[in-house]
Motif scaffolding. Structure first.
Motif, PDB file in Angstrom:
ATOM      1  N   ALA A  12      13.683  67.707 126.929  1.00  0.00           N
ATOM      2  CA  ALA A  12      14.394  68.348 125.694  1.00  0.00           C
ATOM      3  C   ALA A  12      13.903  69.770 125.439  1.00  0.00           C
ATOM      4  O   ALA A  12      14.785  70.622 125.124  1.00  0.00           O
ATOM      5  N   GLU A  13      12.507  70.310 126.036  1.00  0.00           N
ATOM      6  CA  GLU A  13      12.466  71.662 125.955  1.00  0.00           C
ATOM      7  C   GLU A  13      13.355  72.371 126.692  1.00  0.00           C
ATOM      8  O   GLU A  13      13.881  73.564 126.437  1.00  0.00           O
ATOM      9  N   LYS A  14      13.496  72.208 127.923  1.00  0.00           N
ATOM     10  CA  LYS A  14      14.427  72.743 128.848  1.00  0.00           C
ATOM     11  C   LYS A  14      15.866  72.958 128.511  1.00  0.00           C
ATOM     12  O   LYS A  14      16.583  73.838 128.527  1.00  0.00           O
ATOM     13  N   HIS A  15      16.274  71.680 127.821  1.00  0.00           N
ATOM     14  CA  HIS A  15      17.719  71.566 127.802  1.00  0.00           C
ATOM     15  C   HIS A  15      18.414  71.279 126.315  1.00  0.00           C
ATOM     16  O   HIS A  15      19.604  71.683 126.362  1.00  0.00           O
ATOM     17  N   ALA A  16      17.592  71.271 125.279  1.00  0.00           N
ATOM     18  CA  ALA A  16      18.191  71.053 124.007  1.00  0.00           C
ATOM     19  C   ALA A  16      19.035  72.309 123.796  1.00  0.00           C
ATOM     20  O   ALA A  16      20.156  71.785 123.221  1.00  0.00           O
ATOM     21  N   ALA A  17      18.775  73.430 123.989  1.00  0.00           N
ATOM     22  CA  ALA A  17      19.636  74.565 123.586  1.00  0.00           C
ATOM     23  C   ALA A  17      20.998  74.449 124.325  1.00  0.00           C
ATOM     24  O   ALA A  17      22.162  75.037 123.698  1.00  0.00           O
ATOM     25  N   LEU A  18      21.055  73.977 125.395  1.00  0.00           N
ATOM     26  CA  LEU A  18      22.256  74.032 126.287  1.00  0.00           C
ATOM     27  C   LEU A  18      23.380  73.242 125.517  1.00  0.00           C
ATOM     28  O   LEU A  18      24.456  73.551 125.564  1.00  0.00           O
ATOM     29  N   PHE A  19      22.820  72.126 124.741  1.00  0.00           N
ATOM     30  CA  PHE A  19      23.756  71.351 124.087  1.00  0.00           C
ATOM     31  C   PHE A  19      24.618  71.936 122.733  1.00  0.00           C
ATOM     32  O   PHE A  19      25.669  71.502 122.562  1.00  0.00           O
ATOM     33  N   GLU A  20      23.866  73.141 122.562  1.00  0.00           N
ATOM     34  CA  GLU A  20      24.926  74.038 121.463  1.00  0.00           C
ATOM     35  C   GLU A  20      25.434  75.093 122.255  1.00  0.00           C
ATOM     36  O   GLU A  20      26.104  75.742 121.604  1.00  0.00           O
ATOM     37  N   SER A  21      25.036  75.354 123.558  1.00  0.00           N
ATOM     38  CA  SER A  21      25.593  76.748 124.103  1.00  0.00           C
ATOM     39  C   SER A  21      26.875  76.706 124.978  1.00  0.00           C
ATOM     40  O   SER A  21      27.535  77.397 125.277  1.00  0.00           O
ATOM     41  N   VAL A  22      27.070  75.445 125.395  1.00  0.00           N
ATOM     42  CA  VAL A  22      28.263  74.940 126.227  1.00  0.00           C
ATOM     43  C   VAL A  22      29.387  74.658 125.365  1.00  0.00           C
ATOM     44  O   VAL A  22      29.481  74.568 124.404  1.00  0.00           O
TER      45      VAL A  22
ATOM     46  N   ASP B 190      20.498  62.201 121.073  1.00  0.00           N
ATOM     47  CA  ASP B 190      20.303  62.821 119.895  1.00  0.00           C
ATOM     48  C   ASP B 190      20.972  64.303 120.056  1.00  0.00           C
ATOM     49  O   ASP B 190      21.688  64.818 119.223  1.00  0.00           O
ATOM     50  N   ALA B 191      20.444  64.909 121.127  1.00  0.00           N
ATOM     51  CA  ALA B 191      21.355  66.134 121.466  1.00  0.00           C
ATOM     52  C   ALA B 191      22.705  66.212 121.619  1.00  0.00           C
ATOM     53  O   ALA B 191      23.513  66.939 121.237  1.00  0.00           O
TER      54      ALA B 191
END
Ligand code: 5GP
Ligand code: MN
Length: 332
Positions: free
Chosen positions: A73-83, A102-103
């Motif tokens: 979650a820490e490493k990847h959560a932001a990716l789900f909003e940037s791709v 969830d993400a």
């Protein structure tokens, strides 16, 4: 029918993609992810594969670039909003993404589902689903074949072959059609070696897995006039053998190898709950049996996960619930 030109349009019009698949991924899940990833890379796109589960060791040969990541979650959560696009492969219900759910579901980005299960849940913007298809890998092949979006080569053919081989039970299940063999012929033409793929997936087991298989076979019980066979794997048996959870994949099929048995089941004790796998012969719809308990799948292969449930409370109940589906076939 899948609108492949629309799928090609989604691919062409976007730059970054995040691909995910179901918990305990099989060779169709991993093979179709890797093939889809490689199509995207050939087109100059940026792509990520992020899964709930770690890559099973017998499928590592499909990921020679080491691109598959286990969700953090820490490493990847932001990716789900940037791709630009999120792609769910080989699943039709976001619950099967487990920690990735969830993400995925909460992302505001375009979501697609490429799959071959019936009745997908409502969780993406665009569905590319063919429930008649043998595998998600076959759908990825069809995308290449029908749109010419990239050229078929060994890099693509290897994961697609692995996906088709495993989801057709090594070319013996119902959907082993002439069309599938034509596709496989094309895959062999570009260099796939069936012997190598089979050996990597099925004949490189850890000794612990084979010991657990022995215990699982010994646990088989028959019910309903010997038409139902079920095996039970406890946490203790798993620990004793030293096998990993993912290694029980395929054990349930042994239940169906007993003469007269029409429904096979595997009850597997999880850390917090149980997982049940169902397999059937002929027209017995074990997907409906799984749906009774909130699971799903195909007519001859389905499953459920029950969080917080125990073997004691559920084995007898589920075996009993299965009995009526034996009659479903008899009527036809
Ligand atoms: P397996 O028994 O090999 O884990 O799963 C067989 C098939 O059942 C899978 O390909 C999938 O279609 C379906 N399946 C297994 N577990 C679940 C589950 O918990 N929920 C749903 N919806 N389908 C499942
Ligand atoms: Mn599949």
């Amino acid at each position: 029918m899948i609108d492949f030109s629309y799928l090609a349009k989604v691919i062409r019009e976007n730059r970054t993609f995040l691909i995910s698949t179901h918990v305990n991924p099989d060779a169709d899940a991993i093979g179709s992810e890797v093939a889809f990833y490689r199509i995207l890379r050939k087109l100059g796109k940026t792509a990520y594969i992020i899964n709930h589960s770690a890559l099973p060791y017998n499928l590592a040969f499909l990921d020679s670039e080491n691109i598959i990541q286990k969700y953090d979650a820490e490493k990847h959560a932001a990716l789900f909003e940037s791709v630009d696009v999120l792609a769910a492969l080989d699943l039709n219900n976001p619950k099967r993404l487990v920690r990735v759910e969830d993400a995925f579901v909460n992302s505001s980005k375009v979501k697609i589902c490429i799959d071959h299960h019936q009745n997908p849940a409502s969780f993406v913007n665009h569905y590319f689903v063919d429930a008649e298809s043998s595998s998600t890998g076959q759908i990825i092949y069809d995308l290449i074949n029908e749109t010419g979006i990239v050229q078929l080569d060994y890099e693509l053919a290897l994961p697609i072959y692995a996906a088709i081989m495993t989801d057709t039970g090594s070319f013996r299940f119902d959907r082993t059609t002439p069309a599938i063999h034509m596709i496989v012929a094309r895959l062999l033409e570009v260099g796939v070696d069936p012997n190598y793929v089979y050996d990597q997936i099925y004949d490189q087991s850890h000794f612990g897995k084979i010991k657990l298989l022995g215990e699982s076979l010994s646990s088989i019980r028959l019910a309903a006039d010997n038409q139902i066979a079920y095996m039970v794997i406890t946490r203790e048996a798993l620990k004793r053998s030293g096998a990993q959870e993912a290694e029980v994949d395929g054990f349930v099929n042994y239940c169906l190898s007993i003469r007269g048995v029409k429904i096979g089941m595997l009850f597997f004790e999880l850390k917090d709950g149980i997982k049940v796998s169902f397999r059937s012969k002929g027209k017995i719809p074990v997907n409906l049996l799984a749906e009774e308990f909130g699971g799903g799948g195909h007519i001859n292969a389905s499953g459920i996960r029950l969080a917080g449930a125990t073997l004691n409370d559920h084995v007898a109940q589920i075996v009993e619930a299965a009995e009526k589906y034996l009659a479903v076939e008899q009527k036809q």
